[in-house]
Design an enzyme around this catalytic site. Structure first.
Site, PDB file in Angstrom:
ATOM      1  N   ARG A  53      -3.750 -60.862  21.137  1.00  0.00           N
ATOM      2  CA  ARG A  53      -4.174 -59.454  21.201  1.00  0.00           C
ATOM      3  C   ARG A  53      -3.173 -58.567  21.926  1.00  0.00           C
ATOM      4  O   ARG A  53      -3.502 -57.439  22.298  1.00  0.00           O
ATOM      5  CB  ARG A  53      -5.536 -59.371  21.891  1.00  0.00           C
ATOM      6  CG  ARG A  53      -6.615 -60.163  21.172  1.00  0.00           C
ATOM      7  CD  ARG A  53      -7.912 -60.165  21.946  1.00  0.00           C
ATOM      8  NE  ARG A  53      -8.969 -60.893  21.222  1.00  0.00           N
ATOM      9  CZ  ARG A  53     -10.207 -61.070  21.685  1.00  0.00           C
ATOM     10  NH1 ARG A  53     -10.538 -60.584  22.879  1.00  0.00           N
ATOM     11  NH2 ARG A  53     -11.090 -61.739  20.969  1.00  0.00           N
TER      12      ARG A  53
ATOM     13  N   CYS B 235       8.353 -42.562  16.162  1.00  0.00           N
ATOM     14  CA  CYS B 235       8.898 -43.308  15.024  1.00  0.00           C
ATOM     15  C   CYS B 235       8.650 -44.805  15.237  1.00  0.00           C
ATOM     16  O   CYS B 235       8.006 -45.454  14.432  1.00  0.00           O
ATOM     17  CB  CYS B 235      10.389 -43.019  14.861  1.00  0.00           C
ATOM     18  SG  CYS B 235      10.747 -41.298  14.462  1.00  0.00           S
TER      19      CYS B 235
ATOM     20  N   ARG C 273       7.533 -46.368  11.703  1.00  0.00           N
ATOM     21  CA  ARG C 273       7.109 -45.632  10.510  1.00  0.00           C
ATOM     22  C   ARG C 273       8.284 -44.998   9.790  1.00  0.00           C
ATOM     23  O   ARG C 273       8.248 -44.780   8.574  1.00  0.00           O
ATOM     24  CB  ARG C 273       6.094 -44.537  10.879  1.00  0.00           C
ATOM     25  CG  ARG C 273       6.671 -43.441  11.773  1.00  0.00           C
ATOM     26  CD  ARG C 273       5.756 -42.243  11.927  1.00  0.00           C
ATOM     27  NE  ARG C 273       6.368 -41.264  12.817  1.00  0.00           N
ATOM     28  CZ  ARG C 273       7.266 -40.365  12.440  1.00  0.00           C
ATOM     29  NH1 ARG C 273       7.674 -40.322  11.178  1.00  0.00           N
ATOM     30  NH2 ARG C 273       7.775 -39.507  13.305  1.00  0.00           N
TER      31      ARG C 273
ATOM     32  N   ASP D 267      15.994 -43.446  10.744  1.00  0.00           N
ATOM     33  CA  ASP D 267      17.277 -42.865  10.355  1.00  0.00           C
ATOM     34  C   ASP D 267      18.302 -43.980  10.544  1.00  0.00           C
ATOM     35  O   ASP D 267      18.710 -44.285  11.661  1.00  0.00           O
ATOM     36  CB  ASP D 267      17.556 -41.661  11.262  1.00  0.00           C
ATOM     37  CG  ASP D 267      18.936 -41.048  11.068  1.00  0.00           C
ATOM     38  OD1 ASP D 267      19.785 -41.659  10.388  1.00  0.00           O
ATOM     39  OD2 ASP D 267      19.171 -39.953  11.609  1.00  0.00           O
TER      40      ASP D 267
ATOM     41  N   ASN E  20      17.693 -48.689  18.070  1.00  0.00           N
ATOM     42  CA  ASN E  20      16.351 -49.232  18.260  1.00  0.00           C
ATOM     43  C   ASN E  20      16.341 -50.745  18.316  1.00  0.00           C
ATOM     44  O   ASN E  20      15.601 -51.346  19.104  1.00  0.00           O
ATOM     45  CB  ASN E  20      15.415 -48.766  17.146  1.00  0.00           C
ATOM     46  CG  ASN E  20      15.081 -47.290  17.214  1.00  0.00           C
ATOM     47  OD1 ASN E  20      14.957 -46.635  16.184  1.00  0.00           O
ATOM     48  ND2 ASN E  20      14.932 -46.743  18.411  1.00  0.00           N
TER      49      ASN E  20
ATOM     50  N   HIS F 177      15.719 -44.808   5.755  1.00  0.00           N
ATOM     51  CA  HIS F 177      16.414 -43.779   4.985  1.00  0.00           C
ATOM     52  C   HIS F 177      17.797 -43.445   5.525  1.00  0.00           C
ATOM     53  O   HIS F 177      18.110 -43.688   6.696  1.00  0.00           O
ATOM     54  CB  HIS F 177      15.574 -42.496   4.924  1.00  0.00           C
ATOM     55  CG  HIS F 177      15.175 -41.978   6.276  1.00  0.00           C
ATOM     56  ND1 HIS F 177      13.956 -42.272   6.852  1.00  0.00           N
ATOM     57  CD2 HIS F 177      15.822 -41.179   7.166  1.00  0.00           C
ATOM     58  CE1 HIS F 177      13.864 -41.681   8.031  1.00  0.00           C
ATOM     59  NE2 HIS F 177      14.995 -41.013   8.251  1.00  0.00           N
ATOM     60  N   ILE F 178      18.588 -42.874   4.634  1.00  0.00           N
ATOM     61  CA  ILE F 178      19.908 -42.352   4.972  1.00  0.00           C
ATOM     62  C   ILE F 178      19.910 -40.879   4.586  1.00  0.00           C
ATOM     63  O   ILE F 178      19.566 -40.524   3.451  1.00  0.00           O
ATOM     64  CB  ILE F 178      21.023 -43.104   4.214  1.00  0.00           C
ATOM     65  CG1 ILE F 178      21.035 -44.585   4.619  1.00  0.00           C
ATOM     66  CG2 ILE F 178      22.384 -42.461   4.488  1.00  0.00           C
ATOM     67  CD1 ILE F 178      21.975 -45.444   3.780  1.00  0.00           C
ATOM     68  N   TYR F 179      20.276 -40.016   5.514  1.00  0.00           N
ATOM     69  CA  TYR F 179      20.321 -38.578   5.236  1.00  0.00           C
ATOM     70  C   TYR F 179      21.483 -38.230   4.313  1.00  0.00           C
ATOM     71  O   TYR F 179      22.514 -38.927   4.307  1.00  0.00           O
ATOM     72  CB  TYR F 179      20.429 -37.785   6.540  1.00  0.00           C
ATOM     73  CG  TYR F 179      19.110 -37.623   7.244  1.00  0.00           C
ATOM     74  CD1 TYR F 179      18.190 -36.657   6.835  1.00  0.00           C
ATOM     75  CD2 TYR F 179      18.763 -38.430   8.319  1.00  0.00           C
ATOM     76  CE1 TYR F 179      16.972 -36.496   7.473  1.00  0.00           C
ATOM     77  CE2 TYR F 179      17.548 -38.280   8.969  1.00  0.00           C
ATOM     78  CZ  TYR F 179      16.652 -37.305   8.537  1.00  0.00           C
ATOM     79  OH  TYR F 179      15.444 -37.159   9.170  1.00  0.00           O
TER      80      TYR F 179
END
Length: 276
Positions: A138, A157, A177, A180, A188, A218-220
């Site tokens: 838990r 994020c 979630r 970048d 991270n 994703h990639i900008y």
């Protein structure tokens, strides 16, 4: 090559080759000039890092470990939401005139709850459970608090960690979630690898696997050319991570409790634009 490089580069190849663009949709992020910041993305990437094998840090571009750990400790140790208590300027764009990012990130980890074991915040509850009930299934933290979303300057994020002990090994799952990939993936991964190592050390355990689950990887649009350049680079071997063995209290760790030995990396030739 560093295993973190291998994973990162494969993720980027996958996004660029089979990803879906959001150019036909309205988007929230904007570039500094006000232009919509569109992305190409893949849904549901899952990466695994065995911390017994090596510390996951990128070498295809320089990573600033101490700055990343400083931010992690700002969130998990200081449980702060004020950028004046942070050493870097990563969060400046989301802070108000007083330096607050609202009821986000560290604020959520500092809220006290009435757990069956007593009244404490989420971090102290994890530390308590690792010490007294390591077989527990838990051990979950969550900072995506729907009640407070409207009072967050940036909704989290990386929002959830699940900790699990197998024998004398501490493993963890990081749920994110949104990611970048260029600016935040390596950041991270090394942060939460360091968190797992810290929690394991003060609990008398060995850090094992970090599993990173990314919902929207994703990639900008303005990052694509930089990513394509990174894909051409030859990565270096992973460095060794030194962690001060004398630290046995989670709240005694500092950014100087960590040191990279033999870190070789490539430099970026240009400043990366950040979408906000």
């Amino acid at each position: 090559m560093s295993y973190a490089d291998e994973v990162f580069l494969q993720n980027c190849r996958e996004i660029l080759s089979r990803g879906v663009w959001d150019t036909d949709l309205p988007v929230r992020p904007r570039w500094e000039d006000g232009t919509p910041a569109h992305t190409v993305k893949c849904f549901g990437l899952v990466n695994r890092y065995d911390l017994r094998r090596e510390f996951p840090i990128l070498t295809v571009r320089r990573q600033y470990l101490k700055s990343a750990i400083d931010e992690l400790l700002w969130i998990w140790q200081k449980k702060s939401n004020n950028i004046h208590e942070l050493g870097s300027h990563v969060w400046d764009a989301w802070a108000d005139e007083e330096g607050s990012i609202g009821k986000a990130y560290g604020y959520q980890l500092g809220v006290k709850y009435d757990f069956p074991e007593g009244r404490m915040d989420q971090v102290d509850w994890i530390l308590h459970t690792l010490k007294h009930s390591p077989a527990s299934r838990r051990m979950v933290t969550n900072i995506f608090n729907h009640r407070d979303l409207k009072e967050m300057n940036l909704q989290p994020c990386a929002y959830s960690m699940t900790f699990n002990v197998s024998g004398k090994t501490l493993n963890g799952i990081l749920n994110q979630r949104s990611q970048d990939m260029l600016t935040a993936n390596g950041w991270n991964v090394m942060q939460y690898a360091a968190l797992l190592i810290m929690l394991a050390q003060v609990s008398g355990l060995e850090a094992g696997e970090l599993v990173h689950v990314i919902a929207d990887a994703h990639i900008y649009d303005r990052h694509v050319s930089v990513v394509e350049e990174l894909l051409k680079r030859q990565p270096y071997e992973a460095p060794k991570l030194w962690v001060d063995p004398q630290v046995d209290d989670f709240y005694a760790f500092t950014k100087n409790s960590f040191k990279l030995e033999g870190y070789q990396c490539h430099e970026l030739d240009e400043k990366i634009p950040v979408a906000v």
